[in-house]
Structure formats: C-alpha cells, structure tokens
Scaffold this motif. Structure first.
Motif, mmCIF file in Angstrom:
data_model
loop_
_atom_site.group_PDB
_atom_site.id
_atom_site.type_symbol
_atom_site.label_atom_id
_atom_site.label_comp_id
_atom_site.label_asym_id
_atom_site.label_seq_id
_atom_site.Cartn_x
_atom_site.Cartn_y
_atom_site.Cartn_z
ATOM 1 N N MET A 1 13.215 -6.352 1.497
ATOM 2 C CA MET A 1 11.938 -6.003 2.121
ATOM 3 C C MET A 1 11.996 -4.597 2.682
ATOM 4 N N LYS A 2 10.933 -3.843 2.483
ATOM 5 C CA LYS A 2 10.854 -2.498 3.032
ATOM 6 C C LYS A 2 9.965 -2.504 4.269
ATOM 7 N N GLU A 50 0.283 3.478 -0.606
ATOM 8 C CA GLU A 50 1.248 2.813 -1.476
ATOM 9 C C GLU A 50 0.596 1.839 -2.459
ATOM 10 N N THR A 131 -3.043 -8.783 -4.634
ATOM 11 C CA THR A 131 -2.289 -8.182 -3.539
ATOM 12 C C THR A 131 -2.672 -8.894 -2.249
ATOM 13 N N GLU A 160 1.748 -9.262 -5.212
ATOM 14 C CA GLU A 160 2.458 -8.466 -4.203
ATOM 15 C C GLU A 160 2.087 -9.004 -2.832
ATOM 16 N N GLU A 182 11.927 -10.111 -2.074
ATOM 17 C CA GLU A 182 12.556 -8.807 -1.866
ATOM 18 C C GLU A 182 11.568 -7.657 -1.961
ATOM 19 N N ASN A 183 10.529 -7.795 -2.792
ATOM 20 C CA ASN A 183 9.589 -6.690 -2.976
ATOM 21 C C ASN A 183 8.469 -6.679 -1.936
ATOM 22 N N THR A 184 8.581 -7.501 -0.880
ATOM 23 C CA THR A 184 7.596 -7.519 0.202
ATOM 24 C C THR A 184 7.687 -6.229 1.018
ATOM 25 N N ASN A 185 6.524 -5.733 1.464
ATOM 26 C CA ASN A 185 6.470 -4.589 2.368
ATOM 27 C C ASN A 185 5.916 -5.023 3.715
#
Length: 217
Positions: A1-2, A50, A131, A160, A182-185
C-alpha cells in the motif's frame, strides 16, 4: 500500500487541520463540518493527479479543443455518519461520481474498553471494475475500514481501491496496509503517533461524528 501524507508539506490544509483539532473552534459544529469538507476538497484535488485520464475533443463557441478528462468510473463510498462531511467535500470535485454509503460502529458487548466493529447497512451501485474511494475521516485502529472492506467485497471487485482519511494513527495505517490489496492507495491529511486505551487517536481531535452531528446515545 502506498500512503500519501499530505500535511508533511505546508499548505492551507494545515490551517483547516488546526481548526479541527482546536477545542474552542470545535464548539462550532457547522465550522467543524465545513473544515472536514474543505479537507475533502484538498484530498480530492491531490488524489486526482493519480487517476487515469483520456483525451476528448470539446466544442467551444469559437472552435474545438482537446482536453484530458478523468475516467468516469469512480464510486465514492462513505462510512456513516462521520464520513458525510468528507464525502460532500470530495463530491464537490468528483461531482459525476457514483455514490455509496455503509454503516459501521463500535459495539462494546461487555460495556468495557473491548469492542467489535458492526457493519449493518450498505447502499451502492455496482463496484465491479470501478475505482472505489472508501472515505472515513478517522483512521484510528483501522478496524472499521477493514470491516467495511470485508463487507463490501461480496458485492463485487473494484479495479482499484483508494482510502481517504483526515487523521489517522501510525497503528491504524499499519493495520490497513496489512489487510488491503497491495495496490491500494491511502490519501490522508495527517498521521498521529499513538492511540489511547480506548482506541482513540492522540492528540487527534475527539469523536468526529459527535462533533459534527451531536452526541449519540
């Protein structure tokens, strides 16, 4: 996660945060709601950088112009009730987003400090391939956000996931990082260092729902 921690850089956002935390200014519930709404607008603007965009040709009174526009696949989902002002702020910018609402609250079965998160109500369009912006102003333990996500998953799989909060704790951020894809913001205005023994953020701002809408039973 970012994680995108917006208050690390000085901007007008830090003024809105300071007013949210100030016990004197908090007495004005209308201003409290408006400050959360304004923070929602700031976060919406920042995360819009983004998103995915497509080029379209628009017609002006004097000709045509190519413009880059965000893809129209956003579902904005708020956790009731505290999420409503933040939802409104983001909707001011993502005005063509679809909208969803879900309830989550802390249930204390033994009338002590131990609690479980109860999710009861969900109203939403299809989230498949879209999204999903999951909005909750306070990311304390992170358990509400995760419980809501677990409840939503059975209704579809978003393309997303973007989490949006006003104030979180280090512990809460770490918890959602462990339980979301893992690709969650995560876009968050500010992050505080600790929780107290009741699971509230310190220094935080108190109970966002009560400050916005009044004390509940």
């Amino acid at each position: 996660m970012k994680t995108h921690h917006i208050a690390k850089q000085n901007s007008i956002l830090t003024k809105f945060l300071a007013e949210l935390r100030d016990v004197t200014i908090q007495k004005d519930s209308m201003r409290f709601r408006r400050n959360i709404e304004r923070i929602g607008e700031v976060l919406a603007y920042e995360l819009s950088k983004e998103l995915t965009y497509t080029t379209e040709e628009i017609t002006t009174p004097l000709g045509t112009k190519k413009a880059t526009l965000p893809n129209k696949d956003i579902v904005l989902c708020s956790i009731l009730r505290a999420g409503l002002p933040l939802h409104n702020g983001m909707l001011n910018y993502f005005d063509d987003a679809e909208n969803a609402f879900i309830s989550a609250y802390r249930h204390h079965p033994n009338n002590d400090e131990e609690f479980e998160i109860v999710v009861e109500y969900f109203a939403a369009p299809s989230i498949d391939g879209k999204t999903l912006l999951l909005v909750d102003p306070m990311l304390a333990t992170g358990r509400s956000m995760v419980a809501v996500y677990q409840g939503i998953k059975k209704y579809g799989t978003p393309k997303e996931i973007i989490l949006v909060s006003v104030i979180g704790s280090v512990e809460g951020v770490a918890y959602v990082e462990k339980h979301f894809p893992e690709n969650t913001n995560l876009w968050i205005a500010d992050i505080d260092e600790k929780l107290n023994d009741r699971g509230y953020i310190v220094p935080g701002l108190g109970d966002a729902g009560d400050l916005a809408y009044g004390i509940k039973l």
